[in-house]
Design a protein around this motif. Sequence first.
Motif, PDB file in Angstrom:
ATOM      1  N   THR A  66     -57.023   4.102   1.613  1.00 20.08           N
ATOM      2  CA  THR A  66     -55.948   3.284   1.684  1.00 20.08           C
ATOM      3  C   THR A  66     -55.569   2.769   2.886  1.00 20.08           C
ATOM      4  OG1 THR A  66     -54.218   4.962   1.641  1.00 20.08           O
ATOM      5  CG2 THR A  66     -55.083   4.382  -0.357  1.00 20.08           C
ATOM      6  N   THR A  67     -54.850   1.716   3.186  1.00 18.52           N
ATOM      7  CA  THR A  67     -54.425   1.204   4.199  1.00 18.52           C
ATOM      8  C   THR A  67     -53.701   2.247   5.192  1.00 18.52           C
ATOM      9  OG1 THR A  67     -54.532  -0.999   3.349  1.00 18.52           O
ATOM     10  CG2 THR A  67     -53.247  -0.503   5.575  1.00 18.52           C
ATOM     11  N   GLU A  68     -52.894   3.070   4.608  1.00 13.25           N
ATOM     12  CA  GLU A  68     -52.224   4.117   4.876  1.00 13.25           C
ATOM     13  C   GLU A  68     -52.965   4.964   5.759  1.00 13.25           C
ATOM     14  OE1 GLU A  68     -51.255   2.671   2.330  1.00 13.25           O
ATOM     15  OE2 GLU A  68     -49.620   1.613   2.714  1.00 13.25           O
ATOM     16  N   ALA A  69     -53.899   5.405   4.882  1.00 13.14           N
ATOM     17  CA  ALA A  69     -54.759   6.585   5.321  1.00 13.14           C
ATOM     18  C   ALA A  69     -55.588   6.148   6.710  1.00 13.14           C
ATOM     19  CB  ALA A  69     -55.803   6.970   4.207  1.00 13.14           C
ATOM     20  N   LEU A  70     -56.154   4.910   6.555  1.00 11.10           N
ATOM     21  CA  LEU A  70     -56.818   4.239   7.846  1.00 11.10           C
ATOM     22  C   LEU A  70     -55.878   4.374   8.979  1.00 11.10           C
ATOM     23  CD1 LEU A  70     -59.124   1.560   6.232  1.00 11.10           C
ATOM     24  CD2 LEU A  70     -59.483   3.945   6.630  1.00 11.10           C
ATOM     25  N   GLU A  71     -54.654   3.961   8.835  1.00 15.88           N
ATOM     26  CA  GLU A  71     -53.828   3.935   9.710  1.00 15.88           C
ATOM     27  C   GLU A  71     -53.421   5.327  10.584  1.00 15.88           C
ATOM     28  OE1 GLU A  71     -50.198   2.117   8.120  1.00 15.88           O
ATOM     29  OE2 GLU A  71     -51.062  -0.122   8.279  1.00 15.88           O
ATOM     30  N   GLN A  72     -53.375   6.199   9.532  1.00 15.13           N
ATOM     31  CA  GLN A  72     -53.192   7.739  10.083  1.00 15.13           C
ATOM     32  C   GLN A  72     -54.591   8.081  11.074  1.00 15.13           C
ATOM     33  OE1 GLN A  72     -52.147  10.008   6.710  1.00 15.13           O
ATOM     34  NE2 GLN A  72     -50.318   8.955   6.360  1.00 15.13           N
ATOM     35  N   ARG A  73     -55.450   7.738  10.515  1.00 17.22           N
ATOM     36  CA  ARG A  73     -57.012   7.974  11.357  1.00 17.22           C
ATOM     37  C   ARG A  73     -56.857   7.113  12.519  1.00 17.22           C
ATOM     38  NH1 ARG A  73     -61.346   7.353   7.137  1.00 17.22           N
ATOM     39  NH2 ARG A  73     -62.905   7.590   8.918  1.00 17.22           N
ATOM     40  N   LYS A  74     -56.061   6.446  12.861  1.00 26.11           N
ATOM     41  CA  LYS A  74     -55.643   5.654  13.891  1.00 26.11           C
ATOM     42  C   LYS A  74     -57.058   4.525  14.198  1.00 26.11           C
ATOM     43  CE  LYS A  74     -52.935   8.715  16.553  1.00 26.11           C
ATOM     44  NZ  LYS A  74     -52.811   9.333  17.751  1.00 26.11           N
TER      45      LYS A  74
END
Length: 593
Positions: free
Chosen positions: A512-520
């Motif tokens: 998800t977009t949130e998961a990619l954001e968490q991976r920076k």
Amino acid sequence: MSAAVLSRAFGRSLACLRVLPGLSVRRVSGRQRRGSRKWRFFKWTLGTVAVATGAYYGWKYIKKLTKPTFTGEKKKVVILGSGWAALSVISHLEPGQFEVTVVSPRNYFLFTPLLPSVTVGTVESRSIVEPIRKLMRKYHGSEGARFLEAECVDIEPEEKKIRCKDKSGIVGDVSDFKLDYDILVVAVGATTNTFRTPGVKEHCHFLKEISDAHKVRDVLIDLVETATIPGQLESERKRLLHFVVVGGGPTGVEFAAEVRDFIREDVSKIYPGILDDVMVTLVQSQDHVLNTYDQTISQYAEERFKMDNVHLVTNSRVTDVTSNDLCILDKATKTSRRVPYGLCVWSTGVAPLPVARTLMERLPEQTKGRAIATDKYLRVRGTEGVFALGDCSTIEHDLMIKRAEELFQMADTNRDGTLSLDEFVVLMETAKKKYPQVQVELTKAENNCKKIFDEMDTSGDQRLDFEEFKQSLKQLDRKLKSLPATAQVASQQGEYLARLLNKTNGEVIAGTTEALEQRKIAPFKYRHMGSFAYVGDNKAVLQLPLLGTLSGWWTMWLWRAAYASECASTRTKILVLWDWTKSWIFGRDSSRI
């Protein structure tokens, strides 16, 4: 001992040397000294260039030797298209990391910004194309990637397959085939948007492909030749020599400028008495031409066109086209008039190609209709493993109004049901990292958080209630604009995607977009490097982020330097420069071949 004493002693020593047999002191003239300095400067320059060139190629060789070797099963990357976005992906993908296949009905890369110059012979068509196979070999070696000259007619995202068809002039026993993919890059470009105007497809010309430029060039010369037939009525001569351009964007403006130069500088010399009957008309639906540029550039272009007798018809649109005339509707007065023409070039935005439209109809998440919707990582919404970039796509950003209640509660730290200025500032500083509309608004020189807060505070109590906050979010969401369909955008998207795939080895396709954001993982961010437009008479306009708006004859040299530097290969760079020189010395070729 003083300097004066040393100087006299040295002079006497030289005098003594002159009287000795077989010895003499040669006097060096000022001209010889200057020549010696020039020779030393030339040697130093040549040596510096040689050392810099050797260092560059040495660095490339060392980089090639130290490239990592990839083991294991490689992901299959299929790239649809051979334009700006596709070439940018090809050139930045790490060689050997993926199994790369390029599918396109066009086996060459086309430098589209110079298409208007091809229509009048300022630049020859072969000078702005480069075989895509040669470019693939340059970046991936002889066996690192393969090219298939075919057109993708359908995408099956559930099975991760594409169906292709050979639509060239020569077709063998096998013309349909399917390809598997792990990662699909859709960079097929777009077609011209006719807005379903009657008669456009039948009677107008476009400027998207090299064949379009050839057709326009042939018709343009044919019209001039036909107008010079003895006994031709004056009204018919004026119709034949009326060139209409529909669309006031960069392509339309540059084509009108090129036609104006061609008529005035070349046609008028070899077709005596024809100049008075020629008219170039540009029809624009907005109030100004180049409306996506700075207002100063629009005004300068309009002033140049008025001086060069290019007739501007703004705030108007074409409602229908026949073989001999077209109807122009004035949007302000709602009155229509029919205008006879000889050549009409239609350049009014973009529309999706059939394969892109089919993909959008297959995915329920695709609601835009005019382009493939992607997230901020260029992933196609509604499927996995498919990316879209360039003219065929549009980035669909998150709207703040959809999360109005969540954002309000997050900002209201003291839970009093309103937002103070300090709470609002903290929210804006946090939101601008995720929402481009906030970033765009805060980067304007005249705007800051307090100014935006005061505009939203309609009650004037220095507090924002929930209703005021919702209205403010709606206004910020309206600031979102789609990226322009330009080579600059497509090229940056291709580079971003290639580097993203290199870094993650293609693992970015899931999550998800949130998961990619968490991976920076950073999303795509467009960096506007400036805008060029040629306006005729060896003059151009330039808009740069730091320098502002520049115009004049010397800007034309910057325009040409920028275009020459962006050509795909050294061969095309040299050919384009030679074409400009040739047309300046000998004039443009008016032969119908």
